[in-house]
Design a protein around this motif. Structure first.
Motif, mmCIF file in Angstrom:
data_model
loop_
_atom_site.group_PDB
_atom_site.id
_atom_site.type_symbol
_atom_site.label_atom_id
_atom_site.label_comp_id
_atom_site.label_asym_id
_atom_site.label_seq_id
_atom_site.Cartn_x
_atom_site.Cartn_y
_atom_site.Cartn_z
ATOM 1 N N PHE A 1 0.838 -1.205 0.000
ATOM 2 C CA PHE A 1 0.000 0.000 0.000
ATOM 3 C C PHE A 1 0.873 1.256 0.000
ATOM 4 O O PHE A 1 0.655 2.183 -0.782
ATOM 5 C CB PHE A 1 -0.923 -0.024 1.232
ATOM 6 N N GLU A 2 1.875 1.268 0.864
ATOM 7 C CA GLU A 2 2.759 2.444 0.950
ATOM 8 C C GLU A 2 3.436 2.705 -0.412
ATOM 9 O O GLU A 2 3.455 3.844 -0.897
ATOM 10 C CB GLU A 2 3.831 2.218 2.016
ATOM 11 N N ARG A 3 3.960 1.633 -1.018
ATOM 12 C CA ARG A 3 4.640 1.788 -2.330
ATOM 13 C C ARG A 3 3.701 2.431 -3.348
ATOM 14 O O ARG A 3 4.059 3.341 -4.072
ATOM 15 C CB ARG A 3 5.073 0.414 -2.860
ATOM 16 N N LYS A 4 2.476 1.938 -3.368
ATOM 17 C CA LYS A 4 1.505 2.419 -4.374
ATOM 18 C C LYS A 4 1.125 3.880 -4.121
ATOM 19 O O LYS A 4 0.994 4.665 -5.057
ATOM 20 C CB LYS A 4 0.241 1.551 -4.354
ATOM 21 N N PHE B 1 -11.685 1.600 4.019
ATOM 22 C CA PHE B 1 -10.764 0.548 3.574
ATOM 23 C C PHE B 1 -9.549 1.213 2.935
ATOM 24 O O PHE B 1 -9.663 2.305 2.355
ATOM 25 C CB PHE B 1 -11.433 -0.376 2.536
ATOM 26 N N ALA B 2 -8.396 0.552 3.017
ATOM 27 C CA ALA B 2 -7.194 1.007 2.300
ATOM 28 C C ALA B 2 -6.788 -0.159 1.396
ATOM 29 O O ALA B 2 -6.559 -1.271 1.879
ATOM 30 C CB ALA B 2 -6.089 1.329 3.293
ATOM 31 N N VAL B 3 -6.743 0.107 0.107
ATOM 32 C CA VAL B 3 -6.596 -0.983 -0.872
ATOM 33 C C VAL B 3 -5.122 -1.161 -1.236
ATOM 34 O O VAL B 3 -4.508 -0.260 -1.826
ATOM 35 C CB VAL B 3 -7.426 -0.675 -2.139
ATOM 36 N N ALA B 4 -4.556 -2.332 -0.887
ATOM 37 C CA ALA B 4 -3.106 -2.529 -1.047
ATOM 38 C C ALA B 4 -2.679 -2.527 -2.513
ATOM 39 O O ALA B 4 -1.656 -1.945 -2.862
ATOM 40 C CB ALA B 4 -2.699 -3.838 -0.372
ATOM 41 N N ASP B 5 -3.456 -3.155 -3.402
ATOM 42 C CA ASP B 5 -2.934 -3.323 -4.766
ATOM 43 C C ASP B 5 -3.032 -2.062 -5.625
ATOM 44 O O ASP B 5 -2.470 -2.003 -6.712
ATOM 45 C CB ASP B 5 -3.555 -4.538 -5.474
ATOM 46 N N THR B 6 -3.756 -1.025 -5.137
ATOM 47 C CA THR B 6 -3.834 0.219 -5.911
ATOM 48 C C THR B 6 -3.362 1.440 -5.125
ATOM 49 O O THR B 6 -3.221 2.521 -5.694
ATOM 50 C CB THR B 6 -5.292 0.491 -6.355
ATOM 51 N N GLY B 7 -3.156 1.278 -3.824
ATOM 52 C CA GLY B 7 -2.775 2.434 -2.998
ATOM 53 C C GLY B 7 -3.901 3.437 -2.835
ATOM 54 O O GLY B 7 -3.665 4.618 -2.599
ATOM 55 N N MET B 8 -5.137 2.974 -2.941
ATOM 56 C CA MET B 8 -6.285 3.890 -2.805
ATOM 57 C C MET B 8 -6.918 3.749 -1.419
ATOM 58 O O MET B 8 -6.824 2.696 -0.799
ATOM 59 C CB MET B 8 -7.369 3.529 -3.827
ATOM 60 N N ILE B 9 -7.582 4.818 -1.000
ATOM 61 C CA ILE B 9 -8.438 4.654 0.174
ATOM 62 C C ILE B 9 -9.898 4.734 -0.283
ATOM 63 O O ILE B 9 -10.224 5.451 -1.235
ATOM 64 C CB ILE B 9 -8.126 5.678 1.293
ATOM 65 N N ALA B 10 -10.730 3.963 0.385
ATOM 66 C CA ALA B 10 -12.157 3.919 0.037
ATOM 67 C C ALA B 10 -12.948 4.549 1.175
ATOM 68 O O ALA B 10 -12.742 4.213 2.340
ATOM 69 C CB ALA B 10 -12.588 2.474 -0.163
ATOM 70 N N ILE B 11 -13.829 5.480 0.812
ATOM 71 C CA ILE B 11 -14.650 6.165 1.827
ATOM 72 C C ILE B 11 -16.125 5.991 1.487
ATOM 73 O O ILE B 11 -16.556 6.219 0.359
ATOM 74 C CB ILE B 11 -14.300 7.667 1.910
ATOM 75 N N THR B 12 -16.855 5.587 2.502
ATOM 76 C CA THR B 12 -18.276 5.306 2.387
ATOM 77 C C THR B 12 -19.046 6.343 3.191
ATOM 78 O O THR B 12 -18.696 6.596 4.336
ATOM 79 C CB THR B 12 -18.501 3.895 2.991
ATOM 80 N N GLU B 13 -20.062 6.944 2.612
ATOM 81 C CA GLU B 13 -20.812 7.989 3.338
ATOM 82 C C GLU B 13 -22.174 8.203 2.668
ATOM 83 O O GLU B 13 -22.429 7.685 1.573
ATOM 84 C CB GLU B 13 -20.018 9.302 3.329
ATOM 85 N N ASN B 14 -23.013 9.011 3.308
ATOM 86 C CA ASN B 14 -24.349 9.261 2.769
ATOM 87 C C ASN B 14 -24.633 10.721 2.461
ATOM 88 O O ASN B 14 -25.670 11.038 1.890
ATOM 89 C CB ASN B 14 -25.412 8.768 3.766
#
Ligand code: SF4
Length: 450
Positions: A70-73, A201-214
């Motif tokens: 994750f850090e690398r990405k 969530f923090a996605v290891a294979d893309t280095g993205m963070i995912a945020i869920t909200e309304n």
């Protein structure tokens, strides 16, 4: 008063507060109906839970590898990563960054991790204005209260309570109050120098963070200010982008009953060359703050699988009676009672796992199959083994063990207990009159009959 005594006092008061109980039980009743309906959208809910548990098991058991990936990405994508071993490290990084960039105002989206590190207090102390932009969190901030629930921060408030917080008449409609908050918050988004979010969530294979909200407030928090800082507990890692296909609907179904929340965002770094908008800086703070201590505990490591859906709080008969503020912790209810003694002082918070009926309702609803009620038992055992229990309680159990080993003492104890007043137990509870005759006596008498 120590933390255990404060808990006891607050629990006694809240359990007798019928208005409070009515408000949260109504809220949880609405939630229960929505979740029951939401689960029917899955062709096999139990299989979905098992699959999610497997994803989180894989991540947590190879966390070192996934964190480095994750850090690398993130760095490849133009972002920066800070490894924060403690809350103090995380605060120091973000305050130094804010001071270097001359930040005066920060907009924040809902994040329990920022609650955990007391970020708002740190900003205020440094002369920086933090503004909560999630409606529930904004109400908490106005009331100077911590969130009551990890998903629903103001579950304990009625519409009239919120109107009073906004200094509006009690008859104000929900729409009017929302528009009032919206007008205030729009101005904050447009004038903030920094946006702070958590991450679901923090996605290891893309280095993205995912945020869920309304509400769309997280999206505005990380896209309008120039600097975006995401504070991410290390347990939020997942291996692959594709895992969100299951984890997003599972989280929203368990959290609110929705098939998906209204906004789901993936942030993969700052604005790239040629892109017309986006932040100029993207910082991810990977927060340990006691999580690796839990990771080192093979028996309880799976508590790090938690995706913070809040379902175990809503299922818990203790939470439903004493409410969220009684716990005085960032994470309340069953999951809070499991992880808080690990993340914070084990002795100070050793009372929490005892505040459970061990009914297992939490384990039944957990979408990632954390064995919560057994972990509560593990924490109780750990507390007793480390000598954190009350000496009188230890003595009572020793006497009980002694009596259980001797039929004569057991019988005598049973007789005595039948005539012993059960106060203080009966001060707040009904207790049936004990029969004059014990079951053993009854059995012997009836056995002798032809
Ligand atoms: S322990 Fe399970 S049910 Fe409780 S908040 Fe975490 S994921 Fe949800």
């Amino acid at each position: 008063m120590n933390a255990a005594e404060q808990f006891q006092a607050a629990a006694t008061e809240k359990a007798g507060d019928l208005r409070h109980r009515a408000v949260i039980q109504k809220a949880i009743g609405t939630y229960d109906a929505a979740v029951a309906k939401g689960k029917t959208r899955f062709s096999d809910w139990q299989n979905a839970r098992s699959h999610a548990a497997q994803i989180k098991w894989e991540t947590i058991n190879h966390l070192d590898r996934y964190l480095e990936q994750f850090e690398r990405k993130v760095i490849e994508n133009g972002g920066q990563v800070c490894w924060a071993e403690t809350a103090e490290d995380a605060r120091r990084y973000i305050l130094a960054l804010a001071q270097r960039r001359g930040v005066k105002r920060v907009v924040k989206s809902k994040s329990m991790t920022t609650e955990e590190i007391h970020l708002n207090e740190a900003f205020e102390h440094a002369g920086i204005e933090p503004i909560e932009t999630d409606l529930g969190e904004y109400i908490c901030q106005l009331r100077r209260e911590p969130p009551y629930h990890i998903v629903t921060p103001v579950m304990h408030l009625t519409k009239a309570d919120i109107a009073q917080t906004f200094a509006m008449p009690a008859t104000t409609s929900a729409e009017e109050m929302t528009m009032f908050a919206r007008a205030k918050l729009r101005q904050a988004f447009l004038t903030a120098d920094m946006g702070v979010t958590g991450a679901n969530f923090a996605v290891a294979d893309t280095g993205m963070i995912a945020i869920t909200e309304n509400e769309g407030n997280a999206r505005l928090s990380f896209s309008l200010p120039k600097i975006h800082v995401a504070i991410v507990g290390i347990e939020k890692l997942i291996p692959r982008l594709g895992d969100l296909a299951l984890l997003w609907p599972l989280l929203s179904t368990s959290g609110t009953g929705q098939p998906l929340t209204a906004y789901n965002s993936l942030i993969g770094g700052p604005r790239q060359s040629g892109e017309p908008d986006g932040t100029t800086e993207f910082h991810v703070i990977l927060l340990d703050n006691g999580r690796t201590k839990l990771l080192a505990d093979a028996e309880q490591r799976d508590a790090l699988h938690c995706i913070r859906c809040g379902a175990c709080l809503n299922a818990c008969p203790v939470y439903k009676n004493i409410g969220g503020h009684t716990y005085a912790t960032t994470y309340q209810g069953p999951i809070g009672s499991v992880i808080t003694p690990h993340l914070r002082d084990a002795k100070e918070w050793s009372h929490l796992p005892f505040a459970s009926s061990l009914c297992g309702a939490c384990t039944d609803v957990c979408p990632v199959r954390i064995d919560l009620h057994h972990h509560l038992l593990h924490n109780r055992r750990n507390a007793v083994q480390r000598g954190f229990d009350h000496p009188l309680q230890r003595l009572a159990f020793r006497l009980w063990l002694w009596a259980m080993k001797s039929p004569t003492l057991y019988r005598l104890g049973g007789k005595l207990l039948r005539f012993t007043p059960m106060t203080p137990w009966t001060k707040t509870r009904d207790f049936p009159e004990p029969p004059a005759q014990s079951f053993k006596d009854w059995w012997e008498e009836n056995e002798r009959r032809p």
